[in-house]
Design an enzyme around this catalytic site. Structure first.
Site, PDB file in Angstrom:
ATOM      1  N   GLU A 180      79.391 -46.117  -1.724  1.00 23.27           N
ATOM      2  CA  GLU A 180      80.374 -47.207  -1.850  1.00 23.27           C
ATOM      3  C   GLU A 180      80.625 -47.439  -3.354  1.00 23.27           C
ATOM      4  OE1 GLU A 180      78.387 -50.746  -0.543  1.00 23.27           O
ATOM      5  OE2 GLU A 180      80.209 -51.960  -0.409  1.00 23.27           O
ATOM      6  N   LYS A 227      86.268 -52.203   4.447  1.00 22.52           N
ATOM      7  CA  LYS A 227      85.006 -52.814   4.901  1.00 22.52           C
ATOM      8  C   LYS A 227      85.251 -54.118   5.652  1.00 22.52           C
ATOM      9  CE  LYS A 227      80.420 -53.846   2.932  1.00 22.52           C
ATOM     10  NZ  LYS A 227      79.687 -53.870   1.645  1.00 22.52           N
ATOM     11  N   CYS A 262      78.285 -49.517   4.123  1.00 20.87           N
ATOM     12  CA  CYS A 262      77.089 -50.288   3.786  1.00 20.87           C
ATOM     13  C   CYS A 262      76.699 -51.341   4.823  1.00 20.87           C
ATOM     14  CB  CYS A 262      77.243 -50.892   2.388  1.00 20.87           C
ATOM     15  SG  CYS A 262      75.620 -51.258   1.655  1.00 20.87           S
ATOM     16  N   VAL A 296      70.985 -53.101  -1.088  1.00 16.73           N
ATOM     17  CA  VAL A 296      69.994 -53.875  -1.839  1.00 16.73           C
ATOM     18  C   VAL A 296      68.891 -54.421  -0.926  1.00 16.73           C
ATOM     19  CG1 VAL A 296      71.470 -54.473  -3.779  1.00 16.73           C
ATOM     20  CG2 VAL A 296      71.492 -55.912  -1.761  1.00 16.73           C
TER      21      VAL A 296
HETATM   22  C1  ACM Z   1      76.382 -53.895   0.718  1.00 17.71           C
HETATM   23  O1  ACM Z   1      77.021 -54.073   1.760  1.00 17.71           O
HETATM   24  N1  ACM Z   1      76.885 -53.265  -0.311  1.00 17.71           N
HETATM   25  C2  ACM Z   1      75.006 -54.389   0.618  1.00 17.71           C
END
Ligand code: ACM
Length: 279
Positions: free
Chosen positions: A46, A117, A150, A177
């Site tokens: 990402e 996203k 992510c 993270v």
């Molecule tokens: C994330 O969705 N970049 C933790």
């Protein structure tokens, strides 16, 4: 035409260590690192060109680009010609006055698929508009590749939608993270009977007012039984590769004879669509 089995594909996944805001440098570095890589599918993280911790929307907008014609999209297209396959990676995408955390799938020098996203993580909702695209599947050389980004790992519906749309493999650009994804994605792969490729990054960003964010590495290529076929380190860039047989993702049976997809009971899953979660 290659003589290898049409369902066998070479997968690559690059784990990176970008420097925040140094887009040209990050892209050049990545270009060097994939030199000579030939793959039917290459997955990159990402926001791999820019870094993650934008201070605000205006800063992210200053690095944003249209889906197919900006500096990152053009590199993805170029790399798809060099690797000979589909290349998936993410960047801040501007569309009119909207800004998305997007990944695209490029093949043969053109952008073939795009995903914005849907599940924004932490402060991302101060920066991006939430995605407005369904979870897409892009086919290349008989391999059907589903796109998610992510934090979508925390929502099993994303991987399930991609599976029901025909994905053999989940391409999962990430900047992780939290430590949990490494445990969760093998389950996403197992419960759906699909391969999964999580391309993560390493390094730390601290850009107040954002908190210090150490990124967790350990990128993964996973089998439809959740086995780890390749895994990156926790603190260095890495190139992961695996050869997969897409036929394994089209047979959803378990040794018991049960079929993970055919035996679902959507007539009893109404709350998935209609309930207000937990209320
Ligand atoms: C994330 O969705 N970049 C933790």
């Amino acid at each position: 035409m290659s003589s290898r089995d049409a369902s066998v594909h070479r997968i690559a996944c690059l784990q990176t260590a970008p420097l925040f805001g140094e887009r040209e440098r990050n892209l050049d570095d990545l270009e060097r690192r994939i030199e000579g890589v030939e793959a039917d599918l290459l997955v990159l993280p990402e926001l791999f060109g820019t870094g993650y911790s934008f201070r605000d929307r205006a800063e992210a907008l200053s690095y944003s680009e249209p889906a197919a014609s900006g500096p990152t999209g053009e590199r993805l297209c170029r790399w798809s010609e060099r690797t000979g396959g589909l290349v998936v990676g993410g960047f801040p995408e501007v569309d009119g006055d909207r800004l998305f955390n997007t990944c695209v799938a490029a093949v043969g020098g053109v952008v073939r698929g795009l995903y914005r996203k849907v599940h924004l993580f932490g402060f991302e909702d101060e920066i991006y508009d939430p995605g407005d695209t369904p979870f897409p599947v892009v086919e290349h050389r008989g391999l059907r590749v589903g796109l998610m980004i992510c934090f979508d790992w925390a929502f099993p519906e994303a991987a399930r939608c991609l599976t029901l749309a025909g994905a053999d493999v989940l391409a999962h650009p990430s900047n992780l993270v939290l430590p949990f994804c490494r445990q969760a994605m093998p389950i996403r792969a197992l419960e759906n009977g699909v391969f999964a490729v999580t391309a993560n990054r390493v390094g730390t960003e601290h850009r107040p007012p954002r908190p210090e964010l150490p990124f967790t590495g350990h990128s993964q290529i996973l089998s439809p039984l959740g086995e780890v076929l390749a895994e990156g380190s926790g603190n260095t860039p890495d190139l992961l590769t695996a050869t997969i047989d897409a036929a394994r993702a089209r047979d959803k049976s378990l040794r018991s004879g049960n079929d993970r997809i055919a035996e679902r009971r959507p007539d009893l899953y109404g709350p998935l669509l209609f309930s207000e979660a937990g209320r």
